[in-house]
Design an enzyme around this catalytic site. Structure first.
Site, PDB file in Angstrom:
ATOM      1  N   ASN A  55       0.859  -1.188   0.000  1.00  0.00           N
ATOM      2  CA  ASN A  55       0.000   0.000   0.000  1.00  0.00           C
ATOM      3  C   ASN A  55       0.891   1.232   0.000  1.00  0.00           C
ATOM      4  O   ASN A  55       1.767   1.367   0.856  1.00  0.00           O
ATOM      5  CB  ASN A  55      -0.900  -0.001   1.239  1.00  0.00           C
ATOM      6  CG  ASN A  55      -1.899  -1.154   1.230  1.00  0.00           C
ATOM      7  OD1 ASN A  55      -2.411  -1.523   0.174  1.00  0.00           O
ATOM      8  ND2 ASN A  55      -2.171  -1.724   2.388  1.00  0.00           N
ATOM      9  N   GLY A  66      -4.513   3.299   1.259  1.00  0.00           N
ATOM     10  CA  GLY A  66      -4.801   2.883   2.625  1.00  0.00           C
ATOM     11  C   GLY A  66      -3.570   2.623   3.463  1.00  0.00           C
ATOM     12  O   GLY A  66      -3.642   1.924   4.477  1.00  0.00           O
ATOM     13  N   HIS A  90       6.525  -1.417   3.479  1.00  0.00           N
ATOM     14  CA  HIS A  90       6.420  -2.812   3.925  1.00  0.00           C
ATOM     15  C   HIS A  90       5.617  -3.605   2.924  1.00  0.00           C
ATOM     16  O   HIS A  90       4.745  -3.065   2.240  1.00  0.00           O
ATOM     17  CB  HIS A  90       5.782  -2.909   5.314  1.00  0.00           C
ATOM     18  CG  HIS A  90       4.484  -2.169   5.433  1.00  0.00           C
ATOM     19  ND1 HIS A  90       4.439  -0.796   5.615  1.00  0.00           N
ATOM     20  CD2 HIS A  90       3.198  -2.573   5.380  1.00  0.00           C
ATOM     21  CE1 HIS A  90       3.180  -0.398   5.669  1.00  0.00           C
ATOM     22  NE2 HIS A  90       2.395  -1.458   5.520  1.00  0.00           N
ATOM     23  N   LEU A  91       5.899  -4.899   2.851  1.00  0.00           N
ATOM     24  CA  LEU A  91       5.175  -5.809   1.978  1.00  0.00           C
ATOM     25  C   LEU A  91       4.262  -6.665   2.846  1.00  0.00           C
ATOM     26  O   LEU A  91       4.716  -7.290   3.806  1.00  0.00           O
ATOM     27  CB  LEU A  91       6.140  -6.733   1.222  1.00  0.00           C
ATOM     28  CG  LEU A  91       6.825  -6.206  -0.038  1.00  0.00           C
ATOM     29  CD1 LEU A  91       7.604  -4.933   0.231  1.00  0.00           C
ATOM     30  CD2 LEU A  91       7.725  -7.275  -0.632  1.00  0.00           C
ATOM     31  N   HIS A  92       2.987  -6.683   2.512  1.00  0.00           N
ATOM     32  CA  HIS A  92       2.070  -7.630   3.147  1.00  0.00           C
ATOM     33  C   HIS A  92       2.175  -8.956   2.400  1.00  0.00           C
ATOM     34  O   HIS A  92       2.133  -8.979   1.172  1.00  0.00           O
ATOM     35  CB  HIS A  92       0.620  -7.159   3.030  1.00  0.00           C
ATOM     36  CG  HIS A  92       0.314  -5.880   3.743  1.00  0.00           C
ATOM     37  ND1 HIS A  92      -0.346  -5.848   4.963  1.00  0.00           N
ATOM     38  CD2 HIS A  92       0.562  -4.592   3.426  1.00  0.00           C
ATOM     39  CE1 HIS A  92      -0.493  -4.578   5.340  1.00  0.00           C
ATOM     40  NE2 HIS A  92       0.039  -3.803   4.426  1.00  0.00           N
TER      41      HIS A  92
HETATM   42  P1  AMP Z   1      -0.591  -0.476   5.868  1.00  0.00           P
HETATM   43  O1  AMP Z   1      -2.027  -0.155   6.133  1.00  0.00           O
HETATM   44  O2  AMP Z   1      -0.329  -1.036   4.504  1.00  0.00           O
HETATM   45  O3  AMP Z   1       0.306   0.695   6.195  1.00  0.00           O
HETATM   46  O4  AMP Z   1      -0.228  -1.663   6.839  1.00  0.00           O
HETATM   47  C1  AMP Z   1       0.132  -1.487   8.172  1.00  0.00           C
HETATM   48  C2  AMP Z   1      -0.086  -2.815   8.853  1.00  0.00           C
HETATM   49  O5  AMP Z   1       0.627  -2.810  10.062  1.00  0.00           O
HETATM   50  C3  AMP Z   1      -1.554  -3.106   9.186  1.00  0.00           C
HETATM   51  O6  AMP Z   1      -1.942  -4.319   8.565  1.00  0.00           O
HETATM   52  C4  AMP Z   1      -1.550  -3.206  10.703  1.00  0.00           C
HETATM   53  O7  AMP Z   1      -2.429  -4.194  11.191  1.00  0.00           O
HETATM   54  C5  AMP Z   1      -0.103  -3.553  10.993  1.00  0.00           C
HETATM   55  N1  AMP Z   1       0.382  -3.173  12.303  1.00  0.00           N
HETATM   56  C6  AMP Z   1       0.179  -1.986  12.940  1.00  0.00           C
HETATM   57  N2  AMP Z   1       0.798  -1.986  14.126  1.00  0.00           N
HETATM   58  C7  AMP Z   1       1.410  -3.184  14.253  1.00  0.00           C
HETATM   59  C8  AMP Z   1       2.217  -3.805  15.262  1.00  0.00           C
HETATM   60  N3  AMP Z   1       2.530  -3.162  16.398  1.00  0.00           N
HETATM   61  N4  AMP Z   1       2.674  -5.064  15.048  1.00  0.00           N
HETATM   62  C9  AMP Z   1       2.352  -5.722  13.909  1.00  0.00           C
HETATM   63  N5  AMP Z   1       1.615  -5.193  12.912  1.00  0.00           N
HETATM   64  C10 AMP Z   1       1.141  -3.942  13.081  1.00  0.00           C
END
Ligand code: AMP
Ligand code: ZN
Length: 113
Positions: free
Chosen positions: A86, A92, A99-101
């Protein structure tokens, strides 16, 4: 490194996370709010906000290689998985650190929301 960046702090070990994989330049953690049975995040140690901020092919390639490796370790390679980045507000992105999901363990829909 940005001292107030969530993923920089996780990368430094200042905030706990479930780290499932490490390379010299990235970590993979379990997402705190998983959107699939397996939901991992590949996070570079270096603070880069979005894809717009680097064209370093070696750096970006290393993140994809890490994503394929964690997918393989989680056995997602057999049935399939999705890798998502994203970028920015309309996509979003909520954490401004690239980061890569890596999502898998269920059938995915297309197009994504
Ligand atoms: P994005 O919306 O692409 O920026 O993804 C951010 C992701 O980080 C979301 O899927 C969140 O659920 C995840 N996230 C936020 N805080 C943490 C945390 N402390 N540990 C692990 N994942 C997190
Ligand atoms: Zn950061």
């Amino acid at each position: 490194m940005s001292t107030d960046c969530l993923f920089c702090r996780i990368a430094k070990g200042e905030i706990p996370a479930q780290v499932v994989y490490r390379t010299p330049t990235a970590i993979a953690i379990r997402d705190i709010n998983p959107q699939a049975p397996v939901h991992l995040l590949v996070i570079p140690l270096e603070h880069v906000e979005t894809l717009n901020d680097t064209a370093d092919a070696e750096f970006l390639g290393s993140l994809l290689v890490a994503a394929r490796e964690v997918a393989r370790r989680e056995r997602l390679d057999l049935k399939g998985y999705r890798v998502v980045v994203n970028n920015g507000v309309e996509a979003g992105q909520t954490v401004p650190h690239l980061h890569l999901h890596v999502l898998g363990g269920r059938a995915m829909r297309w197009p994504p929301g």
